[in-house]
Design a protein around this motif. Structure first.
Motif, PDB file in Angstrom:
ATOM      1  N   CYS A  68      46.682  45.293  72.663  1.00  0.00           N
ATOM      2  CA  CYS A  68      45.776  46.388  71.886  1.00  0.00           C
ATOM      3  C   CYS A  68      45.930  46.500  70.393  1.00  0.00           C
ATOM      4  CB  CYS A  68      46.770  47.556  72.116  1.00  0.00           C
ATOM      5  SG  CYS A  68      46.781  48.080  73.973  1.00  0.00           S
ATOM      6  N   PHE A  69      47.097  45.831  69.862  1.00  0.00           N
ATOM      7  CA  PHE A  69      46.915  45.518  68.513  1.00  0.00           C
ATOM      8  C   PHE A  69      45.989  44.459  67.860  1.00  0.00           C
ATOM      9  CE2 PHE A  69      48.605  43.324  64.619  1.00  0.00           C
ATOM     10  CZ  PHE A  69      48.840  44.232  63.749  1.00  0.00           C
ATOM     11  N   LEU A  70      45.730  43.719  68.743  1.00  0.00           N
ATOM     12  CA  LEU A  70      44.793  42.425  68.452  1.00  0.00           C
ATOM     13  C   LEU A  70      43.221  43.263  68.454  1.00  0.00           C
ATOM     14  CD1 LEU A  70      43.985  39.538  68.117  1.00  0.00           C
ATOM     15  CD2 LEU A  70      44.088  39.102  70.587  1.00  0.00           C
ATOM     16  N   GLY A  71      43.063  44.125  69.297  1.00  0.00           N
ATOM     17  CA  GLY A  71      41.923  44.515  69.460  1.00  0.00           C
ATOM     18  C   GLY A  71      41.573  45.635  68.280  1.00  0.00           C
ATOM     19  N   ILE A  72      42.405  46.346  67.924  1.00  0.00           N
ATOM     20  CA  ILE A  72      42.278  47.250  66.848  1.00  0.00           C
ATOM     21  C   ILE A  72      42.249  46.565  65.500  1.00  0.00           C
ATOM     22  CG2 ILE A  72      43.619  48.919  65.403  1.00  0.00           C
ATOM     23  CD1 ILE A  72      44.935  49.737  68.022  1.00  0.00           C
ATOM     24  N   LYS A  73      43.033  45.315  65.188  1.00  0.00           N
ATOM     25  CA  LYS A  73      42.814  44.290  64.095  1.00  0.00           C
ATOM     26  C   LYS A  73      41.480  43.899  63.952  1.00  0.00           C
ATOM     27  CE  LYS A  73      45.032  40.636  63.846  1.00  0.00           C
ATOM     28  NZ  LYS A  73      46.173  39.715  63.708  1.00  0.00           N
ATOM     29  N   ALA A  74      41.094  43.230  65.326  1.00  0.00           N
ATOM     30  CA  ALA A  74      39.494  42.871  65.406  1.00  0.00           C
ATOM     31  C   ALA A  74      38.562  43.875  64.878  1.00  0.00           C
ATOM     32  CB  ALA A  74      39.397  42.222  66.698  1.00  0.00           C
TER      33      ALA A  74
END
Length: 289
Positions: A68-74
């Protein structure tokens, strides 16, 4: 005068007990040491299923949050699809590695420890095993006590003191061996929870430290076995019927040095793997005391 006689009697009691009951003392020590280590291993092995279950739960939640953090950062950085795919693949690879460590932590850890232990047995004279060094001390004490004579009371008192010092040194060495092995069993079992932190990039260092600890413990036991093998082979060279009083005092010095090395060198080598330097001065002072 009475106080001196009382002190001498108290000093002689443990040694006389070893003289009167040598076979029972050997059997009791061997059974005690091996049974204690085996009981710790059996008890800590029963923790593995429960710890593994909770570790996998923590790991799944951390990996989910990391995705989830990876998607938000992307999304915030407006990364390109190839960059997102590359980061996602690296995340899956790391997650797969730490999941494999969680599932096979116990087997891999003990395979590493037993593998280094077999190497240590090949390197030490006669394939010595570090299971119970106290037995060697008992043999040396038996040699010393065989030289007691009522016709030379001065030498007999010196021999009794020498026997007491030798048996205390080897008792402490045996206690250090049991302590390191039991510490490894308990700490490695509990560290399985920390391996689950590998699912998060923020907490990954804790998981790496837990894996590094297994290597440090395995190398600590390996170094301890090498030290005991060399030291006891050196001391057993004096275990002959022709050994004189000065040779026995050499054995006392070697026993104290061996105790200091067993208490200091394994921790120093483990400190190298953990990235910290452990001074051996405290262990030398404690052994001399």
């Amino acid at each position: 005068m009475k106080k001196n006689l009382l002190f001498l009697a108290v000093l002689c009691l443990p040694v006389l007990a070893l003289l009167l009951l040598p076979e029972q003392a050997f059997a009791a020590d061997e059974d005690f040491v091996s049974k204690l280590v085996r009981e710790f291993y059996n008890k800590t092995s029963t923790w593995e299923p429960t710890l593994k279950r909770y570790a996998l739960i923590v790991f799944r939640w951390l990996v989910t949050l990391e995705v989830c953090f990876l998607g938000i950062k992307a999304a915030l950085n407006r990364d390109q699809i190839p960059d997102i795919f590359k980061q996602f693949v690296m995340l899956l690879l790391m997650a797969g590695f730490f999941m494999a460590v969680i599932n096979y932590y116990h087997e891999w850890a003990w395979n590493l420890i037993n593998g280094l232990g077999s190497i240590g047995r090949e390197l030490t004279p006669g394939g010595y095993s570090s299971e119970s060094p106290f037995l060697t001390g008992m043999q040396l004490v038996k040699l010393v006590l065989d030289k007691l004579s009522i016709w030379s009371p001065g030498n007999s008192i010196a021999l009794l003191i020498a026997a007491l010092v030798i048996i205390v040194c080897f008792a402490l060495i045996s206690a250090q061996v049991v302590f390191i092995k039991c510490e490894a069993m308990v700490a490695m079992a509990a560290a399985l929870i920390l391996v689950a932190f590998g699912g998060s990039s923020f907490l990954k260092d804790y998981a790496v430290n837990a894996i590094r600890y297994v290597l440090a413990v395995a190398f600590k036991l390996f170094v301890m076995q090498l030290v005991l093998g060399v030291g006891i082979a050196f001391i057993e060279g004096f275990s002959t019927s022709t050994a004189e009083l000065q040779d026995i005092f050499v054995v006392i010095g070697a026993s104290v040095v061996l105790l200091a090395l067993v208490k200091s060198l394994p921790d120093v080598c483990a400190g190298i793997i953990n990235g910290s330097h452990v001074s051996s001065g405290a262990a030398m002072t404690a052994s001399a005391a």
